[in-house]
Enzyme design. Structure first.
Site, PDB file in Angstrom:
ATOM      1  N   LYS A  13      34.697  25.389  88.897  1.00 52.95           N
ATOM      2  CA  LYS A  13      34.496  26.491  87.748  1.00 52.95           C
ATOM      3  C   LYS A  13      33.325  25.741  86.631  1.00 52.95           C
ATOM      4  CE  LYS A  13      38.645  23.874  86.942  1.00 52.95           C
ATOM      5  NZ  LYS A  13      38.296  22.924  88.095  1.00 52.95           N
ATOM      6  N   ARG A  85      46.411  24.221  81.528  1.00 53.08           N
ATOM      7  CA  ARG A  85      46.706  23.667  83.254  1.00 53.08           C
ATOM      8  C   ARG A  85      47.804  23.329  82.486  1.00 53.08           C
ATOM      9  NH1 ARG A  85      41.251  20.230  83.213  1.00 53.08           N
ATOM     10  NH2 ARG A  85      41.105  19.860  84.767  1.00 53.08           N
ATOM     11  N   ARG A 124      29.324  14.995  93.245  1.00 55.18           N
ATOM     12  CA  ARG A 124      28.681  15.603  91.880  1.00 55.18           C
ATOM     13  C   ARG A 124      28.070  14.055  91.154  1.00 55.18           C
ATOM     14  NH1 ARG A 124      32.908  18.166  88.674  1.00 55.18           N
ATOM     15  NH2 ARG A 124      34.033  16.156  88.801  1.00 55.18           N
TER      16      ARG A 124
HETATM   17  P1  AP5 Z   1      37.735  18.668  83.911  1.00 52.03           P
HETATM   18  O1  AP5 Z   1      36.812  17.933  83.269  1.00 52.03           O
HETATM   19  O2  AP5 Z   1      38.393  19.842  83.592  1.00 52.03           O
HETATM   20  O3  AP5 Z   1      37.561  17.926  85.418  1.00 52.03           O
HETATM   21  P2  AP5 Z   1      38.647  18.460  86.509  1.00 52.03           P
HETATM   22  O4  AP5 Z   1      39.217  20.026  86.309  1.00 52.03           O
HETATM   23  O5  AP5 Z   1      38.970  18.256  87.186  1.00 52.03           O
HETATM   24  O6  AP5 Z   1      37.156  19.588  87.127  1.00 52.03           O
HETATM   25  P3  AP5 Z   1      36.222  19.033  87.387  1.00 52.03           P
HETATM   26  O7  AP5 Z   1      35.343  19.121  86.446  1.00 52.03           O
HETATM   27  O8  AP5 Z   1      36.154  18.320  88.361  1.00 52.03           O
HETATM   28  O9  AP5 Z   1      35.143  20.967  88.794  1.00 52.03           O
HETATM   29  P4  AP5 Z   1      34.887  21.524  88.577  1.00 52.03           P
HETATM   30  O10 AP5 Z   1      35.736  23.121  89.439  1.00 52.03           O
HETATM   31  O11 AP5 Z   1      33.894  22.156  86.756  1.00 52.03           O
HETATM   32  O12 AP5 Z   1      33.542  21.155  89.498  1.00 52.03           O
HETATM   33  P5  AP5 Z   1      32.156  21.783  89.650  1.00 52.03           P
HETATM   34  O13 AP5 Z   1      31.310  23.200  88.741  1.00 52.03           O
HETATM   35  O14 AP5 Z   1      31.348  20.404  88.413  1.00 52.03           O
HETATM   36  O15 AP5 Z   1      39.187  17.787  83.287  1.00 52.03           O
HETATM   37  C1  AP5 Z   1      38.511  16.302  83.569  1.00 52.03           C
HETATM   38  C2  AP5 Z   1      40.535  15.660  83.520  1.00 52.03           C
HETATM   39  O16 AP5 Z   1      40.566  15.605  81.604  1.00 52.03           O
HETATM   40  C3  AP5 Z   1      41.410  16.049  84.016  1.00 52.03           C
HETATM   41  O17 AP5 Z   1      41.739  14.970  84.587  1.00 52.03           O
HETATM   42  C4  AP5 Z   1      42.758  15.731  82.599  1.00 52.03           C
HETATM   43  O18 AP5 Z   1      42.878  14.329  82.979  1.00 52.03           O
HETATM   44  C5  AP5 Z   1      41.701  16.158  81.266  1.00 52.03           C
HETATM   45  N1  AP5 Z   1      41.690  17.328  80.720  1.00 52.03           N
HETATM   46  C6  AP5 Z   1      40.769  18.189  80.947  1.00 52.03           C
HETATM   47  N2  AP5 Z   1      40.856  19.323  80.755  1.00 52.03           N
HETATM   48  C7  AP5 Z   1      42.790  19.152  80.311  1.00 52.03           C
HETATM   49  C8  AP5 Z   1      43.710  19.883  79.950  1.00 52.03           C
HETATM   50  N3  AP5 Z   1      43.693  21.343  80.030  1.00 52.03           N
HETATM   51  N4  AP5 Z   1      45.043  19.621  80.143  1.00 52.03           N
HETATM   52  C9  AP5 Z   1      45.413  17.607  80.124  1.00 52.03           C
HETATM   53  N5  AP5 Z   1      44.259  17.279  81.023  1.00 52.03           N
HETATM   54  C10 AP5 Z   1      43.392  17.771  80.107  1.00 52.03           C
HETATM   55  O19 AP5 Z   1      31.549  20.948  91.541  1.00 52.03           O
HETATM   56  C11 AP5 Z   1      32.039  20.506  91.419  1.00 52.03           C
HETATM   57  C12 AP5 Z   1      30.757  19.415  92.439  1.00 52.03           C
HETATM   58  O20 AP5 Z   1      30.294  20.884  93.172  1.00 52.03           O
HETATM   59  C13 AP5 Z   1      29.482  19.339  91.736  1.00 52.03           C
HETATM   60  O21 AP5 Z   1      28.462  18.853  92.063  1.00 52.03           O
HETATM   61  C14 AP5 Z   1      28.551  21.046  92.122  1.00 52.03           C
HETATM   62  O22 AP5 Z   1      27.332  20.803  91.582  1.00 52.03           O
HETATM   63  C15 AP5 Z   1      29.270  21.195  93.087  1.00 52.03           C
HETATM   64  N6  AP5 Z   1      29.788  22.053  94.090  1.00 52.03           N
HETATM   65  C16 AP5 Z   1      29.821  23.774  92.695  1.00 52.03           C
HETATM   66  N7  AP5 Z   1      30.108  24.635  93.484  1.00 52.03           N
HETATM   67  C17 AP5 Z   1      29.368  24.499  94.752  1.00 52.03           C
HETATM   68  C18 AP5 Z   1      29.234  25.404  95.852  1.00 52.03           C
HETATM   69  N8  AP5 Z   1      29.817  26.758  95.698  1.00 52.03           N
HETATM   70  N9  AP5 Z   1      28.713  24.842  96.675  1.00 52.03           N
HETATM   71  C19 AP5 Z   1      28.401  23.681  97.087  1.00 52.03           C
HETATM   72  N10 AP5 Z   1      28.844  22.848  95.950  1.00 52.03           N
HETATM   73  C20 AP5 Z   1      28.968  23.549  95.000  1.00 52.03           C
END
Ligand code: AP5
Length: 213
Positions: A13, A85, A124
C-alpha cells in the site's frame, strides 16, 4: 479524488500510495507514518500508540480518528493508506468528509498471499528521515543500506519482526475484513492482485482508477 488503500501489512500500500500521490498530485496520508512520527517526537500520543504497535495490535479508534480529523485536507485529493482499519473508522471518515461535501471515490484492496507478505516484510528497509521504502531484494537502494533520496542510513521497522508480523496479519483478518465488506456494500471496492513487479501493479492500479473510480 479520495482513495482508500486497503490490504494486509506488507501488501504494498505504502509503495503504491507514494508513487500515485506524486504522480497525480494527491496528498498521501498514512496513519502508520503519522504514528511513527509521533513516537519519534515522544509525544503522549506516540507513547500510547507505541504500546499497541509493538504488540502488532491496532491503536484505539478514538486516538486514530482524532489524529485524522486534524490532518485531513479540505481542498485536495487524498490517498488514505492504512486508514480506515475498522468499521468505526470508516463511518467516522464518511462523517468527516460529509462536512466538506465529499465522499470516498474508491477503496482499492491490494490482495497478496501470506507467504509473499512474510518475505516482503522481512526484507523491508525504510528511511527514518524521509520515509522512502526499499526492499533488499525487490527494490534495493543504489548504495547498500543508504537512502537514495536523502543519504540517511536505512532501518528495519520494529514491527517487522516475525512474531509481530504474524500478530498483525491475524489482527488484519479479524478487524479489517469488515471494512472490506463496508466498501463492497457501497459498491466502491476494487480488488487489485498485488503480486508481480511494483511497476506492473502500478499500471494495474492506474487502469483501475481510470476505468472504474
Ligand atoms: P502501517 O504502517 O500502516 O503498517 P501496515 O498496514 O501493517 O502496512 P505496512 O506499512 O506494513 O505495509 P504496506 O502495505 O504499506 O507495504 P509496503 O509498501 O511498505 O501500521 C503500523 C501499525 O500502526 C499497525 O500495526 C497499527 O498498530 C498502527 N496503525 C496504523 N494505522 C492504524 C489505524 N488506522 N488504526 C489503528 N492502528 C493503526 O511494502 C512492504 C515491502 O514490500 C517493502 O519492502 C516494499 O519495498 C516491498 N514491495 C512492495 N511492493 C512489492 C512488489 N510488488 N514486489 C516485491 N516487493 C514489493
Amino acid at each position: 479524488m479520495i482513495l482508500v488503500f486497503l490490504g494486509a501489512p506488507g501488501a504494498g500500500k505504502g509503495t503504491q500510495a507514494k508513487k500515485l500521490a506524486q504522480d497525480m498530485n494527491l496528498k498521501h496520508i498514512s496513519t502508520g507514518d503519522m504514528l511513527r512520527e509521533e513516537i519519534k517526537k515522544e509525544t503522549s500520543l506516540g507513547k500510547r500508540a507505541k504500546e499497541y504497535m509493538d504488540r502488532g495490535e491496532l491503536v484505539p479508534d478514538e486516538l486514530i480518528i482524532a489524529m485524522i480529523e486534524q490532518a485531513l485536507p479540505k481542498d485536495s485529493g487524498i490517498v488514505l493508506d492504512g486508514f480506515p482499519r475498522t468499521v468505526a473508522q470508516a463511518q467516522a471518515l464518511d462523517e468527516m468528509l460529509k462536512k466538506h461535501h465529499k465522499k470516498v471515490s474508491c477503496a482499492l484492496l491490494f490482495d497478496v498471499e501470506d507467504e509473499v507478505i512474510v518475505e516482503r516484510l522481512s526484507g523491508r528497509r525504510v528511511c527514518p528521515k524521509c520515509g522512502a521504502i526499499y526492499h533488499i531484494k525487490y527494490s534495493p537502494p543504489k548504495v547498500d543500506n543508504v537512502c537514495d533520496v536523502c543519504s540517511t542510513t536505512l532501518i528495519q521497522r520494529d514491527d517487522d519482526k516475525e512474531e509481530v508480523v504474524r500478530k498483525r496479519l491475524k489482527v488484519y483478518k479479524e478487524q479489517t475484513a469488515p471494512v472490506i465488506e463496508f466498501y463492497a456494500q457501497k459498491n466502491k471496492l476494487k480488488t487489485i492482485k498485488a503480486t508481480g513487479s511494483i511497476e506492473d501493479i502500478y499500471n494495474i492500479l492506474k487502469n483501475a482508477l481510470s476505468n472504474e473510480c
